[in-house]
Design a protein around this motif. Structure first.
Motif, PDB file in Angstrom:
ATOM      1  N   TYR A 172      41.943  -3.957 -23.549  1.00  0.00           N
ATOM      2  CA  TYR A 172      43.309  -3.859 -24.088  1.00  0.00           C
ATOM      3  C   TYR A 172      43.960  -5.231 -24.199  1.00  0.00           C
ATOM      4  CZ  TYR A 172      42.931   1.146 -23.052  1.00  0.00           C
ATOM      5  OH  TYR A 172      42.533   2.440 -23.011  1.00  0.00           O
ATOM      6  N   THR A 224      53.976   6.263 -21.617  1.00  0.00           N
ATOM      7  CA  THR A 224      54.440   5.196 -20.728  1.00  0.00           C
ATOM      8  C   THR A 224      54.153   3.805 -21.297  1.00  0.00           C
ATOM      9  OG1 THR A 224      53.883   6.681 -18.930  1.00  0.00           O
ATOM     10  CG2 THR A 224      54.473   4.430 -18.345  1.00  0.00           C
ATOM     11  N   HIS A 225      52.876   3.527 -21.547  1.00  0.00           N
ATOM     12  CA  HIS A 225      52.579   2.168 -22.010  1.00  0.00           C
ATOM     13  C   HIS A 225      53.055   1.945 -23.440  1.00  0.00           C
ATOM     14  CE1 HIS A 225      48.753   4.276 -23.189  1.00  0.00           C
ATOM     15  NE2 HIS A 225      49.018   3.649 -24.314  1.00  0.00           N
ATOM     16  N   GLU A 237      54.027  -1.385 -25.486  1.00  0.00           N
ATOM     17  CA  GLU A 237      53.023  -1.771 -26.473  1.00  0.00           C
ATOM     18  C   GLU A 237      53.582  -1.747 -27.900  1.00  0.00           C
ATOM     19  OE1 GLU A 237      48.679  -0.674 -25.883  1.00  0.00           O
ATOM     20  OE2 GLU A 237      49.282   0.651 -27.486  1.00  0.00           O
ATOM     21  N   ALA A 249      51.707  -3.830 -20.729  1.00  0.00           N
ATOM     22  CA  ALA A 249      51.276  -2.574 -21.340  1.00  0.00           C
ATOM     23  C   ALA A 249      49.812  -2.286 -21.023  1.00  0.00           C
ATOM     24  CB  ALA A 249      51.470  -2.639 -22.858  1.00  0.00           C
ATOM     25  N   LEU A 270      49.507  -0.903 -17.532  1.00  0.00           N
ATOM     26  CA  LEU A 270      49.898   0.508 -17.506  1.00  0.00           C
ATOM     27  C   LEU A 270      48.837   1.382 -18.151  1.00  0.00           C
ATOM     28  CD1 LEU A 270      53.715   0.419 -18.406  1.00  0.00           C
ATOM     29  CD2 LEU A 270      52.672   0.945 -16.195  1.00  0.00           C
ATOM     30  N   GLU A 271      48.374   0.954 -19.344  1.00  0.00           N
ATOM     31  CA  GLU A 271      47.406   1.755 -20.077  1.00  0.00           C
ATOM     32  C   GLU A 271      46.071   1.822 -19.335  1.00  0.00           C
ATOM     33  OE1 GLU A 271      46.844   0.493 -24.082  1.00  0.00           O
ATOM     34  OE2 GLU A 271      45.649   2.237 -24.631  1.00  0.00           O
ATOM     35  N   SER A 281      48.352   5.214 -17.052  1.00  0.00           N
ATOM     36  CA  SER A 281      48.337   6.300 -18.035  1.00  0.00           C
ATOM     37  C   SER A 281      47.207   7.312 -17.837  1.00  0.00           C
ATOM     38  CB  SER A 281      48.282   5.722 -19.446  1.00  0.00           C
ATOM     39  OG  SER A 281      49.415   4.923 -19.677  1.00  0.00           O
ATOM     40  N   ALA A 287      60.404   4.307 -18.519  1.00  0.00           N
ATOM     41  CA  ALA A 287      59.908   3.041 -19.080  1.00  0.00           C
ATOM     42  C   ALA A 287      60.618   2.707 -20.394  1.00  0.00           C
ATOM     43  CB  ALA A 287      58.394   3.114 -19.307  1.00  0.00           C
TER      44      ALA A 287
END
Lengths: 276, 336
Positions: free
Chosen positions: B172, B229-230, B234, B285, B288-289, B293, B309
């Protein structure tokens, strides 16, 4: 516009005025020098990444498949950093030089001659993406040819230039007067010393940064050579009519040769630094 | 004074300066001693004088080149900008970045439109016309998405979790941040590349989203709870990096009251700061991802965290770093 650009390109110099009120010059680095530095940097990046992958994957193998994957993720971040921040970090922290630029004797400076900061270094390196399009830095090469300071897009947006720091040799150019004899006392009928200012003009005529054909140089040399010949009372008589290229060739570039002999006779190599 | 006498008299100072310059350039600035710097500055000024003397009397281009190199070295050593500190970077992220973004709201709005319009269109097409979605996005892409969201990503005691998620985190960072930086840099070519990145990403993400929603049931829940969330960081960051690219393009195409070259320099740094801020957001992001997530927890918790978020990102970008209203004195001088 074309003529003025060309004139400046041949000189490849930029004059910067310091707060002390003195003008000094930088030599702008050409595409060839920059390509050389870029090649060295590319090799270093590739080598470093290869080592990083091998080391991390070997470490990861200890932790089984899960460890292998985790380390591959880390190595991917290594790829990201080298892609986007190699040039920025080196140029920002090592006063405008990547290892490749250092090896090639190049440095990135702001166009006012001061060192670049980290943000500037990042910007000019990010824009490589645009400069590299469509292949092989074509866009960058085109903008370099259109700007007097040979700037690619990254340089234009962030006000930087790449200069060559190879120190100019400070002694008299050694090879220049190798093949000529100094003037003998018996050849001259009058006593006259050639001033340093005139010698400097002769040197400038043979400056390798000024691109002149032999014929053109001979043409430029003629008035000075004739005047010096008169003052020194140099005996040999030349025919100097016409200014055709063939004429000079037939004459064997006599004026050029004469000026070189004058240089050899009167120039004392006393420049500081001692490198020649 | 003639040339020979001049060189004899000044030579000692020149070599001293050369030595001092070499010493100072070889070590970090904080190790420089005050005496050395004072000495360097004194010698530098006298050599500036020497250079102009040699220039005006035309005492030989070699001598001039030598002194020119000395002056260039000294100039490079003495005039520099103060390095960025970690505190100033943090301060920039917390307050400076949102403030800068609000100043550039026009570019942000345009970039958002370029991303959101195809995104919404893509979603609608994905829901209503699956055949068309397959045509545009490609069968493999949608097939893969359907498979990964049709079941729970992980069970509570999955051993693969750490390794796979770290791998995805790296992916990512490299992929998403790379795309964002590209969207920024391509702005330098009149913004065509920037527009392409925004439009193509908008439509693709929209199509995937639409297709997942059309499946309904678990697939839709898995998908929305995964991305919410992300997505806050993002999607916003992609739009911001697009805005940064558009600022570059604008400086090239519409220099307004500046010359074109001045315009490039003026806008270059600010747009880069925007892009770097977006890069930091995308790093967050990716964290989180990568790790939050896909957690095997109830979708409800993810929806709550995701809403929070979005709220925080909105508050940060919308409100952080507001300047207090100044009542008087536009020149900014302080009252005595």
């Amino acid at each position: 516009m074309c003529a003025s650009v060309a004139r400046r390109l041949v000189d490849a110099r930029v004059v910067v005025e310091t707060p002390e009120g003195v003008d000094f010059r930088f030599r702008i680095a050409g595409p060839g020098q920059r390509l050389w530095a870029w090649s060295i940097d590319s090799l270093i990046k590739a080598g470093a990444l290869a080592i990083l992958w091998v080391v991390l994957l070997m470490l990861g193998a200890i932790g089984g498949e899960s460890g292998l994957q985790a380390m591959a993720g880390l190595a991917t971040i290594g790829v990201f950093v080298s892609n986007w921040f190699y040039g920025s970090l080196f140029e920002g922290l090592m006063n405008g030089q990547t290892p490749g630029k250092r090896a090639a004797g190049l440095r990135v400076l702001r166009t006012n001659g001061t060192p670049i900061d980290l943000l500037t270094a990042t910007g000019r390196n990010f824009l490589r993406v645009a400069d590299a399009l469509p292949v092989g830095y074509t866009v960058g090469l085109i903008t370099m040819l259109l700007t007097p300071k040979l700037q690619r897009l990254g340089d234009l947006f962030f006000d930087t230039m790449v200069v060559s720091e190879q120190r100019s040799p400070t002694g008299r150019p050694a090879g220049l007067t190798k093949n000529v004899e100094p003037l003998a006392r018996s050849e001259c009928s009058r006593k006259f010393s050639v001033p340093e200012r005139t010698l400097a003009i002769i040197e400038r005529l043979f400056d390798p940064e000024r691109i002149l054909t032999e014929g053109r140089r001979e043409e430029i040399a003629r008035p000075l050579s004739e005047e010096l010949r008169k003052r020194l009372g140099w005996s040999e008589v030349w025919q100097t009519e016409g200014n055709q290229y063939e004429f000079f060739q037939k004459q064997g570039y006599k004026h050029t040769r004469f000026l070189l002999r004058v240089l050899k006779t009167f120039a004392v190599d006393d420049a500081p630094g001692g490198r020649g | 004074m003639n040339r020979e006498r001049f060189i004899r008299a000044r030579r000692a100072d020149w070599s001293h300066f050369e030595q001092l310059l070499g010493t100072l350039q070889g070590q970090p600035e904080r190790q420089w001693r005050a005496v050395q710097v004072a000495e360097l500055a004194r010698l530098y000024r006298s050599i500036c004088y020497d250079l102009s003397l040699v220039q005006s009397r035309e005492w030989g281009s070699r001598l001039e080149d030598y002194l020119n190199d000395l002056v260039a070295g000294g100039h490079n050593c003495l005039y520099r900008t103060s390095p960025a500190s970690l505190t100033s970077v943090l301060k920039y992220i917390v307050t400076g970045f949102p403030r800068l973004l609000r100043q550039r709201w026009r570019a942000f709005a345009l970039s958002a439109a370029l991303f959101l319009v195809p995104f919404i269109l893509g979603t609608i097409v994905g829901v209503t016309r699956p055949d068309l979605a397959v045509l545009v996005a490609g069968e493999a892409e949608l097939q893969q998405a359907t498979e990964s969201y049709s079941q729970e990503l992980y069970t509570a005691t999955d051993e693969r979790y750490t390794g796979e998620r770290s791998f995805m985190f790296g992916f990512y960072v490299n992929n998403n941040t790379g795309i964002a930086f590209q969207a920024f840099a391509l702005g330098a070519l009149a913004g065509i590349g920037t527009c392409y990145v925004l439009l193509s990403n908008g439509i693709l993400i929209g199509l995937v989203q639409g297709t997942m929603l059309a499946k309904g049931g678990t697939t839709a829940v898995n998908f929305t709870s995964f991305v919410i969330t992300h997505g806050s960081l993002e999607l916003t960051a992609i739009v911001i990096s697009g805005a940064a690219g558009l600022v570059l393009a604008q400086s090239l195409l519409l220099p307004r009251e500046r010359t074109r070259m001045e315009s490039l320099r003026h806008h270059g740094r600010e747009s880069l700061q925007l892009a770097l801020g977006a890069g930091v957001m995308l790093f967050g992001a990716a964290l989180l991802e990568g790790y939050f997530s896909p957690l095997p927890i109830a979708p409800g918790i993810k929806y709550a965290a995701g809403s929070l978020a979005w709220l925080l990102v909105g508050l940060w970008l919308g409100l952080a770093g507001r300047e207090r209203p100044v009542l008087s004195d536009p020149a900014g001088g302080k009252p005595a």
